[in-house]
Every structure is written in structure tokens, then in C-alpha cells.
Design an enzyme around this catalytic site. Sequence first.
Site, mmCIF file in Angstrom:
data_model
loop_
_atom_site.group_PDB
_atom_site.id
_atom_site.type_symbol
_atom_site.label_atom_id
_atom_site.label_comp_id
_atom_site.label_asym_id
_atom_site.label_seq_id
_atom_site.Cartn_x
_atom_site.Cartn_y
_atom_site.Cartn_z
ATOM 1 N N VAL A 243 1.368 -96.795 56.048
ATOM 2 C CA VAL A 243 1.143 -97.299 54.699
ATOM 3 C C VAL A 243 0.563 -96.230 53.782
ATOM 4 O O VAL A 243 0.672 -96.321 52.551
ATOM 5 C CB VAL A 243 0.221 -98.540 54.750
ATOM 6 C CG1 VAL A 243 -1.222 -98.134 55.052
ATOM 7 C CG2 VAL A 243 0.306 -99.354 53.477
ATOM 8 N N SER B 214 -10.977 -109.052 50.319
ATOM 9 C CA SER B 214 -12.040 -109.478 51.222
ATOM 10 C C SER B 214 -13.144 -110.152 50.422
ATOM 11 O O SER B 214 -13.278 -109.913 49.211
ATOM 12 C CB SER B 214 -12.629 -108.263 51.960
ATOM 13 O OG SER B 214 -13.820 -108.588 52.635
ATOM 14 N N TYR C 41 -15.955 -99.704 51.899
ATOM 15 C CA TYR C 41 -15.025 -100.811 52.173
ATOM 16 C C TYR C 41 -15.047 -101.826 51.031
ATOM 17 O O TYR C 41 -13.992 -102.222 50.511
ATOM 18 C CB TYR C 41 -15.415 -101.481 53.489
ATOM 19 C CG TYR C 41 -14.570 -102.676 53.866
ATOM 20 C CD1 TYR C 41 -13.329 -102.509 54.477
ATOM 21 C CD2 TYR C 41 -15.023 -103.972 53.631
ATOM 22 C CE1 TYR C 41 -12.558 -103.607 54.834
ATOM 23 C CE2 TYR C 41 -14.258 -105.067 53.979
ATOM 24 C CZ TYR C 41 -13.032 -104.883 54.586
ATOM 25 O OH TYR C 41 -12.273 -105.984 54.925
ATOM 26 N N ALA C 42 -16.237 -102.244 50.633
ATOM 27 C CA ALA C 42 -16.362 -103.223 49.558
ATOM 28 C C ALA C 42 -15.790 -102.681 48.253
ATOM 29 O O ALA C 42 -15.141 -103.407 47.491
ATOM 30 C CB ALA C 42 -17.826 -103.614 49.371
ATOM 31 N N LYS D 198 -12.031 -102.981 48.302
ATOM 32 C CA LYS D 198 -11.559 -104.361 48.206
ATOM 33 C C LYS D 198 -11.762 -104.932 46.809
ATOM 34 O O LYS D 198 -10.951 -105.735 46.330
ATOM 35 C CB LYS D 198 -12.256 -105.223 49.258
ATOM 36 C CG LYS D 198 -11.897 -104.844 50.694
ATOM 37 C CD LYS D 198 -10.399 -104.948 50.955
ATOM 38 C CE LYS D 198 -10.052 -104.700 52.408
ATOM 39 N NZ LYS D 198 -8.610 -104.864 52.688
#
Length: 263
Positions: free
Chosen positions: A64, A142, A155-156, A159
Amino acid sequence: MLGLEGKITAVIGAASGIGQAIAVAFAKQGAVVACSDVDGDGLKATTAAIEAVGGQTDASIVDVRSSAEVDSWLGRVVAEHGRLDVAVCTPGINIRKPLIEYTDAEYDAVTDVNLRGSFNVLRGAGRIMAPQGSGSMIVISSISSRVVEPGQVIYAGTKAALAQMVRVFAAELGRAGVRVNAIAPGPVETALTEPIRASSAWAGAYAEKVALGRWARPSEIAGPAVFLASDAATYVTGELMFVDGGWVDLDAQFADQDAVATD
């Protein structure tokens, strides 16, 4: 209205977890499912599961992070079937650590999959769907796009950015008849969350945050994806759909449970 009979769908990240569950669910609803992932063994398991329910599928190794690979794969799907009705992007990784301890390589690893990968799929599918005048794109965000947890900053961030990307892209493609949405799961039993579930205390703490008191199964995220892909959702676009067992909206509901019970 929830049937996907004859729809040409492409699911990247289909080798395991949420992606695998979505691919199988699409097949059960009658869709033709093109699967891709970097995990060849996992893809074999997914195609076997699809064939077991009588579905039509094929599998391709696709990274991806590579726009060339994504575009080539989507192009092959269109060349074989004549159109692309649904595109789903599920890959995601997380490196849990405080921001000040992150290395450049770790930052790149997370953003390349979570954000650039989704961008590659959205752009590639959009270039196909806009000219054909129809289509539905679904990406996985998320609850971390909204809630705060130490060690989740990169990560946050990806998202949350992905949720906003979906909203803007939906505005750009709406007049072309193309819908773009995101699903925001809560805690789900996948390979990504194995480090958490390996600790009973940590796993239990997550379950306690959920109104339903438990983790989700990947199949419980697949249902909303079927909805967003189907004709039941023809007026739904630009949405971030929380599928979290009530975590986000009911976050403080039980903070004073005893007091409420005695009122």
C-alpha cells in the site's frame, strides 16, 4: 438494499484482521472481491474463505505504500471487470512510545502505511470512480482520531488526518457521484492489538472503557463496511463512523454510576 450482488470491490489489507473480515463479508453479500496485501499466506487463507462461501475472488501482492503498485492493481481490476464499485483500505501499524523517543525511521514507518497508504488508495480509486460517475471508498480510521492515550501520538495523528482527508475528498468527489467514508473502530481483536491483549490487565482495562464491556471481533467492523458499500448508504458521504461499542460517546457515562443508581 444491503446486498452487493455484482459489485466489483477491491480490498487492500485483506490478508488478516478487519480487511479479511470485510473481504469475506463482501463475498457473502454477492460482491466480486479483488484482495491484496503484502502477506501472501494470509491472502491464500482469505481467498479460501471467500471460495468456501461461493464467492468470486482473486489475490495480488500489493504494498500500500507504493502508489505505482496500488495504481497498477486497481487498473488490473478495472481491466478485468470493466469498473470499480468499491475500494477499501485497511492497513495500519502502530509504534507505541512517547513522542520524544520516536526516531525518524519509526515516524516514517507509521505515516507511510497509515497515511500515505490510504492516500494512495483514495487517489487511485478516485481517478477511476470520478470518470465513471459512481463508487464508494472506505478507509479505516480509529477512535484514536478523537480520544487521547499516551504513546499514541503519531498513530493518533495519522488517524485524525485520515478522517479529515476523507471529509475533504468527499466534498471534492460528491458531484461526480462518488462517496468517501471512514470507519473508526474501538478495540478490535486483530494482530495489531496482540501486544495489548497479551496482558490480561491491559486487555481488561480496554474492555472496561467500552459500554458493551468487551473487545470487538473483526466481523463486527465488516458489517458497517457492507452498509457503506451498499445501496443502503447512497446518501452517506464524508462520514467518520465510530464502531467502538460506545467508547467515544459514552466515555464518562459510568464515572459516577453508583451515585446515579441511588438517585
